[in-house]
Write a protein that holds these residues in place. Structure first.
Motif, PDB file in Angstrom:
ATOM      1  N   VAL A   1       1.138  -1.396  -0.256  1.00 12.48           N
ATOM      2  CA  VAL A   1       0.023  -0.033  -0.037  1.00 12.48           C
ATOM      3  C   VAL A   1       0.956   0.959  -0.269  1.00 12.48           C
ATOM      4  O   VAL A   1       0.658   2.223  -0.460  1.00 12.48           O
ATOM      5  CB  VAL A   1      -1.164   0.047   1.408  1.00 12.48           C
ATOM      6  CG1 VAL A   1      -1.485   1.355   1.573  1.00 12.48           C
ATOM      7  CG2 VAL A   1      -1.931  -1.136   0.515  1.00 12.48           C
ATOM      8  N   ALA A   2       1.853   0.925   0.709  1.00 13.32           N
ATOM      9  CA  ALA A   2       3.379   2.417   1.582  1.00 13.32           C
ATOM     10  C   ALA A   2       3.431   2.922  -0.296  1.00 13.32           C
ATOM     11  O   ALA A   2       3.435   3.342  -0.821  1.00 13.32           O
ATOM     12  CB  ALA A   2       3.780   2.422   1.704  1.00 13.32           C
ATOM     13  N   GLU A   3       4.246   1.716  -1.584  1.00 15.38           N
ATOM     14  CA  GLU A   3       4.780   1.666  -2.882  1.00 15.38           C
ATOM     15  C   GLU A   3       3.590   2.365  -3.673  1.00 15.38           C
ATOM     16  O   GLU A   3       3.977   3.583  -4.323  1.00 15.38           O
ATOM     17  CB  GLU A   3       5.246   0.522  -2.975  1.00 15.38           C
ATOM     18  CG  GLU A   3       6.371  -0.140  -2.445  1.00 15.38           C
ATOM     19  CD  GLU A   3       6.817  -1.732  -2.212  1.00 15.38           C
ATOM     20  OE1 GLU A   3       8.026  -1.765  -2.242  1.00 15.38           O
ATOM     21  OE2 GLU A   3       6.014  -1.995  -2.887  1.00 15.38           O
ATOM     22  N   LEU A   4       2.239   1.824  -3.217  1.00 16.56           N
ATOM     23  CA  LEU A   4       2.047   1.752  -4.302  1.00 16.56           C
ATOM     24  C   LEU A   4       0.543   3.185  -3.987  1.00 16.56           C
ATOM     25  O   LEU A   4       1.228   4.486  -4.992  1.00 16.56           O
ATOM     26  CB  LEU A   4       0.048   1.201  -4.464  1.00 16.56           C
ATOM     27  CG  LEU A   4       0.591   0.102  -4.966  1.00 16.56           C
ATOM     28  CD1 LEU A   4      -0.850  -1.370  -4.275  1.00 16.56           C
ATOM     29  CD2 LEU A   4       0.070  -0.010  -6.119  1.00 16.56           C
ATOM     30  N   ASN A   5       0.687   4.341  -3.173  1.00 20.57           N
ATOM     31  CA  ASN A   5       0.501   5.236  -2.250  1.00 20.57           C
ATOM     32  C   ASN A   5       1.832   6.486  -2.996  1.00 20.57           C
ATOM     33  O   ASN A   5       1.415   7.691  -3.179  1.00 20.57           O
ATOM     34  CB  ASN A   5      -0.199   5.645  -1.246  1.00 20.57           C
ATOM     35  CG  ASN A   5      -1.432   4.850  -1.019  1.00 20.57           C
ATOM     36  OD1 ASN A   5      -2.011   5.146  -1.645  1.00 20.57           O
ATOM     37  ND2 ASN A   5      -1.810   4.553  -0.129  1.00 20.57           N
ATOM     38  N   ALA A   6       3.288   5.876  -2.823  1.00 13.61           N
ATOM     39  CA  ALA A   6       3.897   6.770  -3.199  1.00 13.61           C
ATOM     40  C   ALA A   6       4.526   7.412  -4.529  1.00 13.61           C
ATOM     41  O   ALA A   6       4.792   8.132  -4.734  1.00 13.61           O
ATOM     42  CB  ALA A   6       5.399   5.646  -2.220  1.00 13.61           C
ATOM     43  N   GLY A   7       3.913   6.042  -5.438  1.00 17.31           N
ATOM     44  CA  GLY A   7       3.701   6.528  -7.026  1.00 17.31           C
ATOM     45  C   GLY A   7       3.076   7.129  -7.338  1.00 17.31           C
ATOM     46  O   GLY A   7       1.886   7.689  -6.645  1.00 17.31           O
ATOM     47  N   ILE A   8       3.032   7.714  -8.094  1.00 15.30           N
ATOM     48  CA  ILE A   8       2.289   8.727  -9.186  1.00 15.30           C
ATOM     49  C   ILE A   8       0.960   8.167  -9.831  1.00 15.30           C
ATOM     50  O   ILE A   8       0.398   6.913  -9.775  1.00 15.30           O
ATOM     51  CB  ILE A   8       2.820   9.097 -10.599  1.00 15.30           C
ATOM     52  CG1 ILE A   8       4.284   9.147 -10.756  1.00 15.30           C
ATOM     53  CG2 ILE A   8       1.801  10.289 -11.690  1.00 15.30           C
ATOM     54  CD1 ILE A   8       5.387   9.508 -11.697  1.00 15.30           C
ATOM     55  N   ASP A   9      -0.276   8.550  -8.570  1.00 15.71           N
ATOM     56  CA  ASP A   9      -1.630   8.640  -8.751  1.00 15.71           C
ATOM     57  C   ASP A   9      -1.594   9.499 -10.694  1.00 15.71           C
ATOM     58  O   ASP A   9      -2.260  10.643 -10.888  1.00 15.71           O
ATOM     59  CB  ASP A   9      -2.540   9.253  -8.229  1.00 15.71           C
ATOM     60  CG  ASP A   9      -3.833   9.190  -8.523  1.00 15.71           C
ATOM     61  OD1 ASP A   9      -4.324   8.551  -9.598  1.00 15.71           O
ATOM     62  OD2 ASP A   9      -4.712   9.351  -7.555  1.00 15.71           O
ATOM     63  N   ALA A  10      -1.427   8.200 -11.648  1.00 10.17           N
ATOM     64  CA  ALA A  10      -1.993   8.289 -12.743  1.00 10.17           C
ATOM     65  C   ALA A  10      -3.120   8.741 -13.367  1.00 10.17           C
ATOM     66  O   ALA A  10      -3.445   9.075 -15.023  1.00 10.17           O
ATOM     67  CB  ALA A  10      -0.938   7.912 -14.255  1.00 10.17           C
ATOM     68  N   SER A  11      -3.909   8.510 -12.573  1.00 10.35           N
ATOM     69  CA  SER A  11      -5.606   8.090 -13.076  1.00 10.35           C
ATOM     70  C   SER A  11      -6.063   9.384 -13.407  1.00 10.35           C
ATOM     71  O   SER A  11      -6.971   9.514 -14.339  1.00 10.35           O
ATOM     72  CB  SER A  11      -6.735   7.874 -12.270  1.00 10.35           C
ATOM     73  OG  SER A  11      -5.886   7.381 -10.966  1.00 10.35           O
ATOM     74  N   CYS A  12      -6.221  10.946 -13.632  1.00  8.19           N
ATOM     75  CA  CYS A  12      -6.696  11.688 -14.447  1.00  8.19           C
ATOM     76  C   CYS A  12      -5.686  12.515 -15.332  1.00  8.19           C
ATOM     77  O   CYS A  12      -6.347  13.213 -15.659  1.00  8.19           O
ATOM     78  CB  CYS A  12      -6.274  13.212 -13.021  1.00  8.19           C
ATOM     79  SG  CYS A  12      -8.608  12.232 -11.706  1.00  8.19           S
ATOM     80  N   ALA A  13      -4.491  11.921 -15.144  1.00 12.81           N
ATOM     81  CA  ALA A  13      -3.669  12.260 -16.557  1.00 12.81           C
ATOM     82  C   ALA A  13      -3.310  11.733 -17.753  1.00 12.81           C
ATOM     83  O   ALA A  13      -2.936  11.957 -18.599  1.00 12.81           O
ATOM     84  CB  ALA A  13      -2.402  12.289 -15.804  1.00 12.81           C
ATOM     85  N   ILE A  14      -4.286  10.405 -17.917  1.00 11.91           N
ATOM     86  CA  ILE A  14      -4.562   9.361 -19.495  1.00 11.91           C
ATOM     87  C   ILE A  14      -5.683   9.770 -19.649  1.00 11.91           C
ATOM     88  O   ILE A  14      -7.085   9.697 -18.780  1.00 11.91           O
ATOM     89  CB  ILE A  14      -4.159   8.534 -18.562  1.00 11.91           C
ATOM     90  CG1 ILE A  14      -2.919   7.634 -18.070  1.00 11.91           C
ATOM     91  CG2 ILE A  14      -4.376   7.270 -19.203  1.00 11.91           C
ATOM     92  CD1 ILE A  14      -2.319   6.715 -17.466  1.00 11.91           C
ATOM     93  N   LEU A  15      -5.779   9.750 -21.080  1.00 12.39           N
ATOM     94  CA  LEU A  15      -7.412  10.021 -22.258  1.00 12.39           C
ATOM     95  C   LEU A  15      -7.837   8.525 -21.848  1.00 12.39           C
ATOM     96  O   LEU A  15      -6.928   7.233 -22.080  1.00 12.39           O
ATOM     97  CB  LEU A  15      -6.763  10.316 -23.416  1.00 12.39           C
ATOM     98  CG  LEU A  15      -7.298  10.545 -24.270  1.00 12.39           C
ATOM     99  CD1 LEU A  15      -8.711  11.295 -23.767  1.00 12.39           C
ATOM    100  CD2 LEU A  15      -7.357  10.580 -25.323  1.00 12.39           C
TER     101      LEU A  15
END
Length: 174
Positions: A26-40
């Protein structure tokens, strides 16, 4: 209960290899880039594709039934660009992180997608189902298929290794 898919996919891009890519924390995932709003959404391709097949019947068999071999995956993302308001010619270092992470050909990233009833804005949590996780090798960004709209670039990639339907963990077991 069924759930609509729109607004529910969370995408994490990790530029550092997780301790165990098949069990991201969970820590690795949350520390990553949240690309959800950056991808078409309309041309986002990430997930398994048909596996290779082969036919090797024994001499005694009268059919040429296919068997599944190696698994295959796909990755392709059109990334929205973000520019600084004060200096419009320069990328916004805090908002353009997805493109910055994927823009150089030959970059290896680890991408994870959660597609559940949770909204995409919700943080990763223990036991979240990860629909697909993959180690991705990026190619050179390309111009989008259609002109107009927001400034964006299409980043193709090759899946190197993949982990379908895994879970986010709090720590690596063992």
């Amino acid at each position: 209960m069924r759930s609509l898919a729109d607004g529910h996919e969370k995408i994490a891009v990790l530029t550092t290899q997780p301790e165990d890519p098949s069990q991201p924390t969970v820590a690795e995932l949350n520390a990553g880039i949240d690309a959800s709003c950056a991808i078409l959404a309309s041309d986002w391709t990430f997930g398994p594709t048909d596996s290779d097949t082969f036919a090797e019947p024994a001499v005694c068999e009268d059919s040429n039934a296919q068997s599944y071999g190696r698994s295959n995956g796909q990755f392709g993302a059109t990334i929205f660009r973000h520019f600084a308001t004060a200096t419009p010619g320069q990328a916004d270092a805090t908002a353009d992180t997805t493109f910055a992470a994927l823009k150089v050909k030959g970059t290896i990233v680890w991408v994870y997608s959660r597609l559940t009833a949770k909204k995409s804005a919700e943080a990763w949590a223990e036991d979240d189902e990860i629909r697909y996780g993959a180690e991705v090798l990026t190619d050179t960004p390309q111009p989008p298929q259609e002109a107009g709209g927001y400034i964006k670039s299409r980043v193709p990639g090759q899946v190197q290794r993949a982990w379908p339907y895994i879970k986010a963990v709090t720590s690596i077991p063992g």
